[in-house]
Enzyme design. Structure first.
Site, PDB file in Angstrom:
ATOM      1  N   GLY A 266      48.667  37.165  46.248  1.00  0.00           N
ATOM      2  CA  GLY A 266      48.845  37.807  47.490  1.00  0.00           C
ATOM      3  C   GLY A 266      48.149  37.254  48.467  1.00  0.00           C
ATOM      4  O   GLY A 266      48.647  37.110  49.551  1.00  0.00           O
ATOM      5  N   ALA A 267      46.782  37.109  48.245  1.00  0.00           N
ATOM      6  CA  ALA A 267      45.797  36.433  49.032  1.00  0.00           C
ATOM      7  C   ALA A 267      44.583  36.150  48.538  1.00  0.00           C
ATOM      8  O   ALA A 267      44.188  36.596  47.296  1.00  0.00           O
ATOM      9  CB  ALA A 267      45.530  37.575  50.054  1.00  0.00           C
ATOM     10  N   GLU A 269      40.132  35.819  49.352  1.00  0.00           N
ATOM     11  CA  GLU A 269      39.176  36.161  50.330  1.00  0.00           C
ATOM     12  C   GLU A 269      38.145  35.219  50.816  1.00  0.00           C
ATOM     13  O   GLU A 269      36.891  35.599  50.866  1.00  0.00           O
ATOM     14  CB  GLU A 269      38.367  37.585  49.378  1.00  0.00           C
ATOM     15  CG  GLU A 269      37.457  37.229  48.338  1.00  0.00           C
ATOM     16  CD  GLU A 269      38.143  37.334  47.012  1.00  0.00           C
ATOM     17  OE1 GLU A 269      37.240  37.411  46.033  1.00  0.00           O
ATOM     18  OE2 GLU A 269      39.417  37.244  46.872  1.00  0.00           O
ATOM     19  N   ASN A 270      38.594  34.030  50.903  1.00  0.00           N
ATOM     20  CA  ASN A 270      37.571  33.130  51.403  1.00  0.00           C
ATOM     21  C   ASN A 270      36.883  33.414  52.723  1.00  0.00           C
ATOM     22  O   ASN A 270      37.482  33.755  53.534  1.00  0.00           O
ATOM     23  CB  ASN A 270      38.145  31.775  51.850  1.00  0.00           C
ATOM     24  CG  ASN A 270      39.372  31.445  50.411  1.00  0.00           C
ATOM     25  OD1 ASN A 270      38.850  31.209  49.249  1.00  0.00           O
ATOM     26  ND2 ASN A 270      40.345  31.054  50.814  1.00  0.00           N
ATOM     27  N   HIS A 300      42.342  44.950  51.982  1.00  0.00           N
ATOM     28  CA  HIS A 300      41.907  44.385  50.666  1.00  0.00           C
ATOM     29  C   HIS A 300      40.781  43.122  50.698  1.00  0.00           C
ATOM     30  O   HIS A 300      39.658  43.180  50.443  1.00  0.00           O
ATOM     31  CB  HIS A 300      42.912  44.356  49.610  1.00  0.00           C
ATOM     32  CG  HIS A 300      42.396  44.139  48.265  1.00  0.00           C
ATOM     33  ND1 HIS A 300      42.792  44.567  47.159  1.00  0.00           N
ATOM     34  CD2 HIS A 300      42.009  42.548  47.895  1.00  0.00           C
ATOM     35  CE1 HIS A 300      42.304  43.788  46.182  1.00  0.00           C
ATOM     36  NE2 HIS A 300      41.592  42.807  46.462  1.00  0.00           N
ATOM     37  N   GLU A 301      41.490  42.415  51.423  1.00  0.00           N
ATOM     38  CA  GLU A 301      40.679  40.970  51.584  1.00  0.00           C
ATOM     39  C   GLU A 301      39.528  41.384  52.460  1.00  0.00           C
ATOM     40  O   GLU A 301      38.775  40.705  52.422  1.00  0.00           O
ATOM     41  CB  GLU A 301      41.546  40.033  52.102  1.00  0.00           C
ATOM     42  CG  GLU A 301      42.927  39.432  51.029  1.00  0.00           C
ATOM     43  CD  GLU A 301      42.443  39.422  49.694  1.00  0.00           C
ATOM     44  OE1 GLU A 301      41.570  38.723  49.494  1.00  0.00           O
ATOM     45  OE2 GLU A 301      43.337  39.609  48.916  1.00  0.00           O
ATOM     46  N   HIS A 304      36.541  42.265  50.883  1.00  0.00           N
ATOM     47  CA  HIS A 304      35.799  41.455  49.948  1.00  0.00           C
ATOM     48  C   HIS A 304      34.953  40.631  50.858  1.00  0.00           C
ATOM     49  O   HIS A 304      33.903  39.927  50.204  1.00  0.00           O
ATOM     50  CB  HIS A 304      36.922  40.405  49.582  1.00  0.00           C
ATOM     51  CG  HIS A 304      37.782  40.730  48.281  1.00  0.00           C
ATOM     52  ND1 HIS A 304      36.994  41.046  46.998  1.00  0.00           N
ATOM     53  CD2 HIS A 304      39.015  40.728  47.783  1.00  0.00           C
ATOM     54  CE1 HIS A 304      37.926  41.466  46.039  1.00  0.00           C
ATOM     55  NE2 HIS A 304      39.065  41.166  46.763  1.00  0.00           N
ATOM     56  N   GLU A 323      37.186  43.331  42.751  1.00  0.00           N
ATOM     57  CA  GLU A 323      38.473  43.688  42.879  1.00  0.00           C
ATOM     58  C   GLU A 323      38.750  45.306  43.021  1.00  0.00           C
ATOM     59  O   GLU A 323      39.710  45.718  43.852  1.00  0.00           O
ATOM     60  CB  GLU A 323      39.188  42.843  41.942  1.00  0.00           C
ATOM     61  CG  GLU A 323      39.040  41.661  41.921  1.00  0.00           C
ATOM     62  CD  GLU A 323      39.939  41.006  43.316  1.00  0.00           C
ATOM     63  OE1 GLU A 323      40.350  41.710  43.848  1.00  0.00           O
ATOM     64  OE2 GLU A 323      39.603  39.885  43.656  1.00  0.00           O
TER      65      GLU A 323
END
Length: 849
Positions: A266-267, A269-270, A300-301, A304, A323
């Site tokens: 989905g994605a 988190e860089n 969500h990301e 992170h 997570e």
């Protein structure tokens, strides 16, 4: 075990022996784009790593999965290259060392490492990296483990016309050469490089003196569909919430969000360069549920950046430390800071359904898992780590108090910034902030597996697999208008198997009202009879969602007849006002017919379901969320039953020059025509039932010759109910991702394309066409696993597992392959369990009445 599969023991030893001081990574991507229309472009790229590290040993290794290693220099001296395909051995080390590795990396079509995609719309080439948990080594040599953090300086050579992005801002750009500012200390797996002629939308977020530049990126051909304004709004709302509650300024400078093609996740988190699947760019009609889901992922990301990037788990055992927190925060911030105030409804009905499913498999594991190696880590991005962990965190916040939770989080960030942690570090700050001893709570919730089931027997609440729960019980009765509303709420603690409770009779008694804990709920027979008649009259969407969830869980557990569930779905889904809930129910109903009913009962069930779906497509308001959801359900169901093929074709090809006097033509104009994704789903259904052919698909592709269109075309084409088509597809699937595939003139199958042909092969549930391949499936499993990356192999193992009337073949394979890789055995064991569950449901439906 292959040296490519790093173990916890290996990396723990390396952690004691070295400290990484910094990396300089140079990548030459100038040959990525095809030179001509018939040229696929270079298959490899030059990669050069210079890493400085302190050592308490005279030997160690760097990790690299590439085409070759050309040269290695240790402290200024050229040394022989000792490379086994996964590790570069280093010897003769001093206390502080500088090592340079010159090598060739390989462009990826699997979404792992440096993925390359060429857009058929304009011929433009796009690159992006995806590394979690350990694919950085596909791009540059490194110490591949999360607890060896370091600053990274990236230097990228790429065409001057391209956007080039990484975790930090550009320090300077001279022609083709882009040099980025050094990052703060971060783990290898969250570094990133993105390059290509991406479309960019700029903005910023401000708080006091802090200004964070925001960038939204997508492929140029998708720019007309990019609703950047909404994404920026959600981003700013999230940044505001985290700034207020975490009291730790966003640490990574800029914040780019890039939507990339053929993404496995989905994605990701860089820090400073978050990547997302392009599925979040809506090419046509989209529902509020889709926008809510995207907002949840954005939030969500963003969580992170603190939980995972600033403070990172030491090893993949504690993957949940990032997570579970991000999943919880995504729902919390969505509900409290954005327009999506139904985020907890979506969480209760969608995310927890994933957790309940995963937690009942024989491969379930504690939230704090035992992860011995990278293959195990790859498969642990599951419903336990994400949704169960988030559910338990919601319970923890209730247990310690919200203020204590956020106070503990703020201390956690300050105490461990740019470091690595374990469970003990988190519990320490939460115990300090709350004054509670969390040892027993952690043992019962984080270090055990399984899900409790709660039921009401008239005198007590009974729970299987007892755990401590704080729950609410709601009593629901009809009001003067006939709506079911809560008339009483009782909150209590459950610890034992039976907890006596005095609950007065009610039309509906709902355990775990408000969804305070993580547990499946059973409705008592009286409440079940009420909801069968009046589920749509429950006013509160969260309560209604909990009832839908209870019905589905009971059906999956073969405690509720499938036809009883389907009857409720046909009767009450048309009145469901929450698109989140409607989407779940429509998917569950189709799945139940396809898997949980005996074969001989399915035709009648599909007929009844399709009648409902077709009527609702026509009854719903044009372009409404409801109409779009029902139209998608029509496409899904019509792949199994072609009774509405003529009507679907009329939707897809309305008579030319017609007057909009009929409802059918109106639908074609108002709904189907503008939405290419829905059109492809409907065409696929027609092909799967023999009511459309390649000529139809060729005409559709001419109107949608895009990346998504070509993948959808492939799915539709391979859905044909033709033994020769299935044989061709089976052969191509077996080439995908192998050296043989690389040699084919028709090109390799990317990750998305492999998904498409697997979906096409199994379309329509035609066991008469796919059943003959069951034996070949089990014979080929180990070869498939050995010849492909785990990402592509997983698609084969899961997507092609035979749906049969017995688990005998799977049982025999598991017995005969005790020495197979643990990750492969886990996948087969899980698919075997899904089949066994389906067989139990079929047996219940097939019993005499």
């Amino acid at each position: 075990m292959s040296t490519a599969n790093l173990t916890r023991e290996d990396t723990a030893r390396r952690k004691t022996e070295i400290d990484v001081l910094g990396y300089r990574v140079e990548l030459d991507l100038r040959d990525a784009a095809p030179a001509t229309a018939t040229d696929a472009g270079a298959t490899t790229f030059p990669t050069r790593t210079t890493v400085e590290f302190a050592a308490r040993t005279d030997r160690t290794w760097l990790d690299f999965l590439g085409a070759r290693v050309d040269a290695v220099t240790v402290n200024g001296l050229d040394v022989p290259v000792r490379y086994d395909g996964a590790r570069i051995e280093l010897t003769g080390l001093g206390s502080v060392n500088v090592v340079t590795v010159e090598a060739r990396g390989t462009y990826s079509r699997s979404g792992e490492g440096m993925h390359r995609f060429t857009d058929p719309v304009d011929g433009a080439t796009y690159l992006y990296t995806q590394y979690e948990p350990a694919d950085v080594r596909r791009v540059f040599a490194c110490f591949e483990q999360p607890d060896l953090k370091a600053p990274f300086t990236f230097v990228v050579e790429a065409p001057e016309s391209w956007q080039v992005l990484s975790n930090q801002r550009v320090a300077h750009r001279r022609g083709d050469r882009v040099t980025f500012e050094p990052t703060l200390p971060i783990s290898t797996y969250i570094t990133a490089v993105v390059a290509g002629p991406y479309h960019r939308v700029e903005s910023d977020w401000r708080r006091g003196d802090l200004v964070v530049p925001l960038g939204i990126y997508c492929r140029a051909s998708l720019a007309p569909h990019l609703d950047a304004e909404e994404i920026v709004e959600i981003t700013r709302q999230g940044m505001d919430f985290y700034a207020e509650h975490f009291d730790y300024p966003y640490p990574f400078g800029k914040y780019d969000q890039v939507f990339v093609p053929e993404y496995n996740l989905g994605a990701m988190e860089n820090p400073g360069c978050v990547t997302f699947t392009e599925a979040y760019i809506f090419r046509g009609a989209s529902t509020e549920e889709q926008h809510q889901r995207r907002a949840n992922t954005v939030l969500h990301e963003m969580a992170h950046m603190w939980f995972g990037d600033l403070v990172t788990m030491a090893w993949w055992d504690d993957l949940w430390l990032k997570e579970s927190f991000a999943d919880y925060m995504g729902a919390l911030v969505g509900a409290e800071a954005t327009r999506f105030d139904d985020a907890w409804v979506a969480f209760a009905n969608r995310r927890k359904a994933w957790a309940y499913l995963q937690d009942q498999l024989p491969t379930t594991h504690p939230i704090v898992a035992d992860i011995g190696d990278l293959e195990a880590a790859k498969l642990n991005f599951d419903g336990i780590t994400y949704a169960k962990g988030a559910s338990v965190l919601k319970q923890l916040v209730a247990y310690v108090g919200r203020e204590a939770f956020f106070t503990g989080a703020r201390r956690y960030f300050r105490a461990h910034e740019f470091g690595n942690t374990t469970l003990a570090d988190l519990l320490a700050v939460l115990e300090e902030s709350s004054g509670r001893d969390l040892t027993e709570w952690s043992r019962r919730w984080l270090e055990t597996s399984g899900v409790s089931t709660l039921s009401w027997d008239g005198t007590a609440i009974v729970q299987t697999d007892p755990r401590p729960h704080r729950i609410a019980v709601g009593r629901y009765e009809p009001d003067a208008a006939g709506r079911l509303v809560r008339v009483e709420r009782l909150e209590l603690d459950l610890v034992e198997e039976r907890t006596p409770v005095d609950i007065a009779p009610a039309a509906v008694v709902l355990l775990n009202d408000d969804d305070l804990t993580y547990a499946k709920v059973r409705l008592d027979e009286s409440s079940l009879r009420t909801v069968e008649e009046a589920l749509d009259r429950i006013v509160d969407p969260l309560a209604r969602g909990l009832v839908w969830s209870a019905l589905w869980n009971a059906t999956r557990d073969a405690e509720l007849d499938v036809d009883r569930y389907l009857s409720v779905a046909r009767r009450h889904a048309p009145a469901e006002t929450s698109n989140v809930l409607l989407t779940s129910v429509l998917g569950n109903a189709a799945f139940a017919i396809a898997h949980y009913l005996p074969v001989e009962q399915r035709p009648a069930a599909w007929q009844a379901w399709l009648d409902t779906v077709w009527n609702e497509v026509q009854r719903a308001a044009p372009r409404s969320d409801a109409q779009l959801s029902w139209a998608r359900a029509l496409a899904a169901a019509s792949a199994f039953d072609g009774r509405y093929a003529d009507g679907i074709r009329a939707l897809l090809e309305p008579p030319k020059g017609h007057e909009r006097t009929g409802r059918l033509e109106e639908l074609a104009v108002e709904l189907v025509h503008p939405d290419p994704d829905l059109r492809w789903a409907l065409w696929t259904a027609l092909v799967a039932t023999g009511n459309a052919d390649a000529d139809d698909l060729d005409r559709e592709l001419a109107d949608d010759d895009t990346g998504s269109g070509r993948t959808a075309y492939l799915r539709a084409l391979t859905s044909a109910p033709d033994p020769d088509v299935k044989a061709t597809v089976w052969a191509r699937i077996h080439r995908a991702g192998t050296q043989d595939d690389e040699a084919q003139t028709d090109g390799t199958l990317s990750n998305d394309q492999l998904d498409a042909v697997v979906s096409g092969f199994t379309a329509g549930g035609r066991a008469d066409l796919t059943g003959p391949y069951a034996g070949a499936y089990f014979v080929s499993l180990r070869q498939v696993w050995e010849r492909r990356s785990i990402e592509l192999a997983r698609r084969f193992v899961v997507g092609l597992f035979p749906d049969s009337e017995s688990t005998d073949d799977a049982d025999a394979w598991l017995t005969d392959n005790g020495d197979a890789p643990a990750a492969l055995r886990r996948l087969v064991l899980e698919q075997r369990d899904h089949l066994a569950r389906a067989l139990r449901a079929r047996a219940r439906s097939d019993r005499p009445r």
